[in-house]
Scaffold this active site. Structure first.
Site, PDB file in Angstrom:
ATOM      1  N   GLU A  40       0.862  -1.381  -0.102  1.00  0.00           N
ATOM      2  CA  GLU A  40       0.165  -0.017  -0.004  1.00  0.00           C
ATOM      3  C   GLU A  40       0.894   1.346  -0.106  1.00  0.00           C
ATOM      4  O   GLU A  40       0.731   2.268  -0.673  1.00  0.00           O
ATOM      5  CB  GLU A  40      -1.128  -0.083   1.222  1.00  0.00           C
ATOM      6  CG  GLU A  40      -1.801   1.228   1.580  1.00  0.00           C
ATOM      7  CD  GLU A  40      -2.250   1.365   3.035  1.00  0.00           C
ATOM      8  OE1 GLU A  40      -2.581   2.374   3.262  1.00  0.00           O
ATOM      9  OE2 GLU A  40      -2.419   0.353   3.712  1.00  0.00           O
ATOM     10  N   ASP A  44       0.615   3.755  -2.952  1.00  0.00           N
ATOM     11  CA  ASP A  44       0.427   4.995  -2.883  1.00  0.00           C
ATOM     12  C   ASP A  44       1.112   6.066  -3.671  1.00  0.00           C
ATOM     13  O   ASP A  44       0.756   7.186  -4.325  1.00  0.00           O
ATOM     14  CB  ASP A  44       0.254   5.382  -1.484  1.00  0.00           C
ATOM     15  CG  ASP A  44       0.129   6.982  -1.076  1.00  0.00           C
ATOM     16  OD1 ASP A  44      -0.689   7.679  -1.403  1.00  0.00           O
ATOM     17  OD2 ASP A  44       0.875   7.572  -0.505  1.00  0.00           O
ATOM     18  N   ASP A 113      -7.157   1.229   0.555  1.00  0.00           N
ATOM     19  CA  ASP A 113      -5.752   0.756   0.807  1.00  0.00           C
ATOM     20  C   ASP A 113      -5.331  -0.588  -0.261  1.00  0.00           C
ATOM     21  O   ASP A 113      -4.479  -0.856  -0.504  1.00  0.00           O
ATOM     22  CB  ASP A 113      -5.615   0.207   2.323  1.00  0.00           C
ATOM     23  CG  ASP A 113      -5.914   1.194   3.144  1.00  0.00           C
ATOM     24  OD1 ASP A 113      -5.621   2.376   2.862  1.00  0.00           O
ATOM     25  OD2 ASP A 113      -6.053   1.128   4.446  1.00  0.00           O
ATOM     26  N   GLU A 116      -4.635   0.673  -3.530  1.00  0.00           N
ATOM     27  CA  GLU A 116      -2.993   0.956  -3.514  1.00  0.00           C
ATOM     28  C   GLU A 116      -2.057   0.006  -3.603  1.00  0.00           C
ATOM     29  O   GLU A 116      -0.840  -0.153  -4.175  1.00  0.00           O
ATOM     30  CB  GLU A 116      -2.813   1.973  -2.366  1.00  0.00           C
ATOM     31  CG  GLU A 116      -3.590   3.269  -2.496  1.00  0.00           C
ATOM     32  CD  GLU A 116      -3.772   4.326  -1.465  1.00  0.00           C
ATOM     33  OE1 GLU A 116      -3.601   5.540  -1.702  1.00  0.00           O
ATOM     34  OE2 GLU A 116      -3.094   3.586  -0.331  1.00  0.00           O
TER      35      GLU A 116
END
Length: 226
Positions: A40, A44, A113, A116
């Protein structure tokens, strides 16, 4: 076709390493040591870079602030959760018993989440270019619809700027109450304009959302009455 193959078809990407896909779908409620949090983190950063670059090339006349607001609207948690739902990610999440019973596979934060994490997994599995093509496919309609004019500043920012421009005191925010148990809490927040002797109260599933709703009320009143 097995479940993972169906998901890959929906994602538009087939993993060379199936374990990487498995890890990307694994919530921390399953394992503290083997979950998707590190992926994640990577995803991101990768998503921000992909969207930033695409907006930079699509809108050569846009100012920095406009680009920043457009990116923020595309990579915010709510948007990522919407994309995850469109891809059907929730049905494939690997959750602990508690999260499963409480409907974690439908929760915005967990879906965002996971999306990502899938991006991070694709970077490792297939490289940045393959990841970029897939992600731009996911966001194609949103990228076509967005413009420098459509990406408005959030309500708290607009309220602050409205007050500053007229040399008024800045608003004060206060949490009045929190009800329920996490993660299904409701926050009640007050936005006060001391100088104008006005208060606006709103609720939401997070303090930030409640503050934004209260700020929206305050701004609407100001625009109608001052």
């Amino acid at each position: 076709m097995d479940d993972r193959a169906r998901l890959c078809r929906r994602l538009g990407y087939t993993f060379h390493d199936p374990d990487m896909l498995e890890l990307a779908l694994s919530h921390r409620s399953v394992s503290r040591r083997s979950n998707n949090e590190r992926l994640e983190f990577l995803g991101d950063a990768q998503l921000s870079q992909i969207i930033s670059t695409e907006l930079f090339h699509r809108f050569p006349e846009a100012a920095e602030g406009q680009l920043t607001r457009m990116r923020a609207s595309l990579v915010r948690g709510q948007t990522l959760a919407e994309v995850a739902r469109e891809l059907g990610v929730g049905a494939y999440l690997i959750l602990g018993g508690g999260e499963l019973k409480s409907g974690g596979n439908r929760r915005d934060s967990i879906l965002a989440d996971a999306l990502e994490a899938l991006i991070g997994a694709m970077v490792i599995d297939g490289g940045e270019e393959a990841c970029r093509r897939v992600v731009l496919g996911w966001f194609a309609e949103r990228l076509e619809a967005i413009s420098p004019q459509s990406a408005r500043k959030d309500a708290k920012t607009r309220l602050q700027e409205w007050l500053q421009a007229r040399k008024h005191e800045l608003p004060l925010y206060e949490v009045l109450a929190v009800t329920g148990q996490a993660p299904k809490q409701t926050f009640e927040v007050k936005c006060a304009l001391p100088e104008l002797q006005r208060e606006f109260v709103a609720g939401g599933p997070s303090r930030r959302r409640a503050e934004q709703q209260a700020a929206e009320q305050a701004l609407s009143w100001l625009e109608q009455n001052l």
